[in-house]
Design a protein around this motif. Structure first.
Motif, PDB file in Angstrom:
ATOM      1  N   ILE A 243       0.839  -1.208   0.000  1.00  0.00           N
ATOM      2  CA  ILE A 243       0.000   0.000   0.000  1.00  0.00           C
ATOM      3  C   ILE A 243       0.872   1.256   0.000  1.00  0.00           C
ATOM      4  CG2 ILE A 243      -0.256   0.229   2.514  1.00  0.00           C
ATOM      5  CD1 ILE A 243      -3.268   0.790   1.984  1.00  0.00           C
ATOM      6  N   GLY A 244       0.367   2.322  -0.620  1.00  0.00           N
ATOM      7  CA  GLY A 244       1.112   3.581  -0.689  1.00  0.00           C
ATOM      8  C   GLY A 244       0.328   4.728  -0.073  1.00  0.00           C
ATOM      9  N   ILE A 245       0.873   5.934  -0.226  1.00  0.00           N
ATOM     10  CA  ILE A 245       0.193   7.137   0.289  1.00  0.00           C
ATOM     11  C   ILE A 245      -0.040   8.093  -0.877  1.00  0.00           C
ATOM     12  CG2 ILE A 245       1.256   6.945   2.570  1.00  0.00           C
ATOM     13  CD1 ILE A 245       3.088   9.356   1.639  1.00  0.00           C
ATOM     14  N   ASP A 246      -0.760   9.166  -0.623  1.00  0.00           N
ATOM     15  CA  ASP A 246      -0.938  10.211  -1.628  1.00  0.00           C
ATOM     16  C   ASP A 246       0.293  11.117  -1.544  1.00  0.00           C
ATOM     17  OD1 ASP A 246      -1.628  12.282  -3.257  1.00  0.00           O
ATOM     18  OD2 ASP A 246      -3.705  12.387  -2.571  1.00  0.00           O
ATOM     19  N   VAL A 247       1.339  10.717  -2.270  1.00  0.00           N
ATOM     20  CA  VAL A 247       2.655  11.366  -2.156  1.00  0.00           C
ATOM     21  C   VAL A 247       2.565  12.841  -2.536  1.00  0.00           C
ATOM     22  CG1 VAL A 247       5.008  11.369  -3.080  1.00  0.00           C
ATOM     23  CG2 VAL A 247       3.859   9.214  -2.557  1.00  0.00           C
ATOM     24  N   GLU A 248       1.889  13.121  -3.622  1.00  0.00           N
ATOM     25  CA  GLU A 248       1.849  14.492  -4.129  1.00  0.00           C
ATOM     26  C   GLU A 248       1.134  15.418  -3.137  1.00  0.00           C
ATOM     27  OE1 GLU A 248       3.655  15.642  -6.201  1.00  0.00           O
ATOM     28  OE2 GLU A 248       2.731  17.613  -6.452  1.00  0.00           O
ATOM     29  N   ALA A 249       0.021  14.945  -2.599  1.00  0.00           N
ATOM     30  CA  ALA A 249      -0.720  15.775  -1.634  1.00  0.00           C
ATOM     31  C   ALA A 249       0.136  16.030  -0.393  1.00  0.00           C
ATOM     32  CB  ALA A 249      -2.018  15.075  -1.244  1.00  0.00           C
ATOM     33  N   PHE A 250       0.839  15.019   0.043  1.00  0.00           N
ATOM     34  CA  PHE A 250       1.656  15.170   1.248  1.00  0.00           C
ATOM     35  C   PHE A 250       2.844  16.086   0.999  1.00  0.00           C
ATOM     36  CE2 PHE A 250       2.832  13.891   5.423  1.00  0.00           C
ATOM     37  CZ  PHE A 250       1.618  13.507   5.951  1.00  0.00           C
TER      38      PHE A 250
ATOM     39  N   ALA B 276       7.481  14.200   2.855  1.00  0.00           N
ATOM     40  CA  ALA B 276       7.459  15.549   3.415  1.00  0.00           C
ATOM     41  C   ALA B 276       8.817  16.253   3.390  1.00  0.00           C
ATOM     42  CB  ALA B 276       6.954  15.484   4.862  1.00  0.00           C
ATOM     43  N   GLN B 277       9.882  15.551   2.980  1.00  0.00           N
ATOM     44  CA  GLN B 277      11.222  16.151   3.091  1.00  0.00           C
ATOM     45  C   GLN B 277      11.504  17.212   2.035  1.00  0.00           C
ATOM     46  OE1 GLN B 277      13.099  15.536   5.875  1.00  0.00           O
ATOM     47  NE2 GLN B 277      11.103  14.634   6.267  1.00  0.00           N
ATOM     48  N   ASP B 278      12.394  18.129   2.408  1.00  0.00           N
ATOM     49  CA  ASP B 278      12.895  19.141   1.476  1.00  0.00           C
ATOM     50  C   ASP B 278      13.914  18.455   0.561  1.00  0.00           C
ATOM     51  OD1 ASP B 278      14.195  21.137   0.163  1.00  0.00           O
ATOM     52  OD2 ASP B 278      14.741  22.285   1.957  1.00  0.00           O
TER      53      ASP B 278
ATOM     54  N   TYR C 218      -3.028  14.913  15.309  1.00  0.00           N
ATOM     55  CA  TYR C 218      -2.832  16.207  14.648  1.00  0.00           C
ATOM     56  C   TYR C 218      -3.410  16.170  13.250  1.00  0.00           C
ATOM     57  CZ  TYR C 218       0.203  17.840  18.359  1.00  0.00           C
ATOM     58  OH  TYR C 218       0.672  18.252  19.565  1.00  0.00           O
ATOM     59  N   SER C 219      -3.668  17.363  12.702  1.00  0.00           N
ATOM     60  CA  SER C 219      -4.162  17.445  11.326  1.00  0.00           C
ATOM     61  C   SER C 219      -3.056  16.972  10.386  1.00  0.00           C
ATOM     62  CB  SER C 219      -4.519  18.893  11.001  1.00  0.00           C
ATOM     63  OG  SER C 219      -3.331  19.664  11.053  1.00  0.00           O
ATOM     64  N   ARG C 220      -3.442  16.663   9.151  1.00  0.00           N
ATOM     65  CA  ARG C 220      -2.439  16.208   8.175  1.00  0.00           C
ATOM     66  C   ARG C 220      -1.403  17.298   7.924  1.00  0.00           C
ATOM     67  NH1 ARG C 220      -2.492  11.325   8.270  1.00  0.00           N
ATOM     68  NH2 ARG C 220      -1.794  10.941   6.153  1.00  0.00           N
ATOM     69  N   ASN C 221      -1.835  18.588   7.864  1.00  0.00           N
ATOM     70  CA  ASN C 221      -0.815  19.604   7.582  1.00  0.00           C
ATOM     71  C   ASN C 221       0.133  19.815   8.756  1.00  0.00           C
ATOM     72  OD1 ASN C 221      -3.353  20.445   8.138  1.00  0.00           O
ATOM     73  ND2 ASN C 221      -3.156  22.493   7.274  1.00  0.00           N
ATOM     74  N   ALA C 222      -0.372  19.672   9.982  1.00  0.00           N
ATOM     75  CA  ALA C 222       0.545  19.779  11.131  1.00  0.00           C
ATOM     76  C   ALA C 222       1.559  18.634  11.081  1.00  0.00           C
ATOM     77  CB  ALA C 222      -0.238  19.762  12.432  1.00  0.00           C
ATOM     78  N   LEU C 223       1.059  17.412  10.813  1.00  0.00           N
ATOM     79  CA  LEU C 223       1.981  16.260  10.732  1.00  0.00           C
ATOM     80  C   LEU C 223       3.039  16.472   9.656  1.00  0.00           C
ATOM     81  CD1 LEU C 223       0.174  12.804  10.940  1.00  0.00           C
ATOM     82  CD2 LEU C 223       1.582  13.948  12.648  1.00  0.00           C
TER      83      LEU C 223
ATOM     84  N   ALA D 234       5.544  21.291   1.886  1.00  0.00           N
ATOM     85  CA  ALA D 234       6.192  22.475   1.321  1.00  0.00           C
ATOM     86  C   ALA D 234       5.462  23.728   1.813  1.00  0.00           C
ATOM     87  CB  ALA D 234       6.174  22.389  -0.197  1.00  0.00           C
ATOM     88  N   LEU D 235       4.146  23.634   1.894  1.00  0.00           N
ATOM     89  CA  LEU D 235       3.336  24.777   2.351  1.00  0.00           C
ATOM     90  C   LEU D 235       3.647  25.117   3.811  1.00  0.00           C
ATOM     91  CD1 LEU D 235       1.023  26.502   1.145  1.00  0.00           C
ATOM     92  CD2 LEU D 235      -0.571  24.976   2.333  1.00  0.00           C
ATOM     93  N   SER D 236       3.971  24.072   4.583  1.00  0.00           N
ATOM     94  CA  SER D 236       4.213  24.295   6.016  1.00  0.00           C
ATOM     95  C   SER D 236       5.439  25.179   6.244  1.00  0.00           C
ATOM     96  CB  SER D 236       4.392  22.965   6.752  1.00  0.00           C
ATOM     97  OG  SER D 236       5.681  22.445   6.509  1.00  0.00           O
TER      98      SER D 236
END
Ligand code: ADQ
Length: 506
Positions: free
Chosen positions: A226-233, A377-379, A343-348, A238-240
């Protein structure tokens, strides 16, 4: 062709709710919205006595049909057999497995009730996709009611070796019910091997390539990591940086220049949280030059608190964090922070981005999505380092992480040191490979691949299943559990008939 998803818990989205980033629920909802469909399962509500009605709600092209559990059903089906017997057994923890016949009977009864309710809603060409260990015998119950649709099962947690699974009373009955599915999906090739070996050893199934024959039915068994929604994450993280949510701003201020090691898990013994805290303590003891320069943030919202083993883990993690902070902290520095909330997804995403090390060290895990979220989530120009347990399914895909044995506190401590000291060029090299892997096997890929495999199966000649899983017999002594190794079918086969199956979710 309508898609019908069945899972233990169903959350009906608010009418105006915006989709959260990533997540299995969102991916499945998208699959349902694409072709129209139905999502069936437990509402999450518990009622005193069983009215057992099914309530339906329409949201766009998706119908949600939910039913409540009685308190007795929650105790036996959910807390009891699913979470005190199956969960520990499937995470290789025989010592924590609590089997009760009453719970097992309740588990079968809820599966039967769900199957009865769902069969009344099915159209002949619906494709049914059942999720996780709470609902293993559900397909067998559907077949018993004459349902001939394509039915698939996805098992989100590990499948243990036959010797471990075989220790569970009625394991042969339960595993044989998987034959009622057309396709059984697991997270890794290791799980596939274990399940097939279990079917062979416990009920004399025969293997032919990626199919297993039990009685007159053939079931495909394959790995679908199984994977995650990489692009959304990635976007959220980046927005954070530009518009940090409040918890991230505060964390940045309180950390200052200090480095951050992060752990994010449900508070569950399979996640190795206590062992991780000990490993961080070991790291600080072995490398005192890091004192005041690095902290561990462990985010661990409690789950299943009604199960005694989870309450004990809650107490233990407080105790270990308190002891280590007292021994290693300074008047102006607390090395370990344990935060027990969601926590919310954006906080995480923001926390992951700020952390130089992602510490993902479960003792055993089906996949572990946190490992993939941390990478996403990495830079890309200054990425952190993932330290990953070899016993997480994710380790089968993410070999560029620092792979550790979570039982070896010293090894994990050294990996933390290596990660913190890793030159940028090596961090970037590892990150690029990890990111390429998670991006090419994201949640949309997973859903497409599973559903394509299910719809390819030609089940026109599949015989109907006439019997469902057997109730525990009334006799006092435990039933004989033969390890047959391919010979005569045992009580499980006899019970499940020449074909059958099962499945569920947290
Ligand atoms: P889980 O055991 O729940 O899932 P995991 O895969 O790590 O484990 O997923 C946890 C999810 O919850 C992640 O998306 C994570 O971000 C989120 N989460 C954890 N702590 C949180 C917090 N404090 N606040 C907000 N969100 C939090 C099971 C299996 C896994 C398998 C998945 C999917 O046990 O092995 O990977 O299903 O198949």
């Amino acid at each position: 062709m309508r898609l019908v998803i069945v899972s233990n818990r169903v959350t009906i989205p608010d009418r105006h709710e915006k989709a959260a980033a990533g997540g299995l629920a969102v991916a499945l909802r998208e699959a349902l919205e694409t072709q129209g469909g139905l999502w069936f399962g437990w509402s999450g509500a518990v009622v005193e006595t069983g009215a057992h009605e099914v309530r339906s709600t329409q949201r766009g092209k998706v119908s949600y049909a939910v039913t409540d559990l009685t308190e007795a059903e929650r105790q036996s089906y959910y807390l009891g057999f699913s979470n005190r017997a199956l969960w520990p057994n499937m995470h290789y923890r025989l010592g924590l497995t609590e089997f009760s016949r009453t719970d097992y009977t309740g588990y079968l009864a809820v599966n039967r009730r769900f199957a009865k309710a769902l069969s009344a809603m099915l159209d002949p060409d619906d494709v049914v996709w059942i999720h996780d260990y709470h609902l293993i015998p559900m397909a067998a119950e559907l077949r018993r009611r004459g349902v001939r649709n394509r039915i698939g099962y996805f098992h989100h947690i590990p499948w243990p070796p036959a010797e471990v699974f075989g220790a569970l009373p009625f394991s042969a009955t339960l595993i044989s019910t998987l034959a009622a599915y057309d396709l059984v999906g697991l997270q890794t090739e290791i799980d596939v091997r274990n399940l097939i070996a279990g079917l062979e050893a416990l009920c004399g199934a025969k293997r032919a390539g990626d199919r297993v024959r039990l009685g007159r039915r053939e079931t495909k068994v394959r790995a679908f990591p199984i994977g995650i929604d990489v692009e959304a994450f990635r976007k959220l993280a980046a927005l954070s940086v530009r518009a940090a949510p409040r918890p991230i701003k505060t964390t940045r201020e309180s950390l200052g220049e200090r480095q951050l090691v992060i752990g994010v898990d449900r508070l569950d013994y399979s996640k190795g949280i206590v062992q991780r805290l000990e490993a961080f303590g070991q790291f600080l003891r072995s490398h005192p030059e890091h004192s005041r320069r690095v902290g561990l943030l462990q985010i661990a919202p409690p789950s299943r608190s009604d199960v005694p083993e989870y309450a004990e883990l809650d107490r233990q993690s407080d105790e270990v964090a308190g002891r280590l902070n007292a021994a290693l902290g300074e008047f102006d520095w607390t090395p370990i922070r344990v935060v027990k909330k969601a926590y919310s997804r954006n906080a995480l995403a923001g926390f992951y981005r700020r952390a130089q090390v992602g510490l993902v060290t479960p003792m055993r895990d089906g996949m572990n999505l946190v490992a993939k979220e941390y990478v996403a989530a990495q830079d890309p120009l200054d990425p952190g380092v993932l330290v990953l347990s070899r016993f997480a399914g994710a380790a089968q895909q993410l070999g560029e992480a620092l792979i550790v044995n979570p039982y070896d506190t010293h090894e994990v401590a050294e990996a933390i040191r290596t990660a913190l000291a890793m030159p940028k060029s090596e961090r970037i090299r590892r990150f690029e490979r990890l990111f390429a892997t998670i991006a090419s096997t994201d949640i949309a890929w997973w859903t497409r691949r599973y559903l394509a495999a299910l719809s390819e199966i030609d089940q026109s000649d599949a015989p109907p299943v006439r019997t469902g899983p057997q109730q525990p017999p009334r006799r006092k002594q435990p039933p004989k559990l033969q390890l047959v190794g391919g010979a005569a079918p045992n009580e499980a086969l006899a019970a499940a008939g020449a074909a059958s199956s099962r499945s569920s979710r947290r």
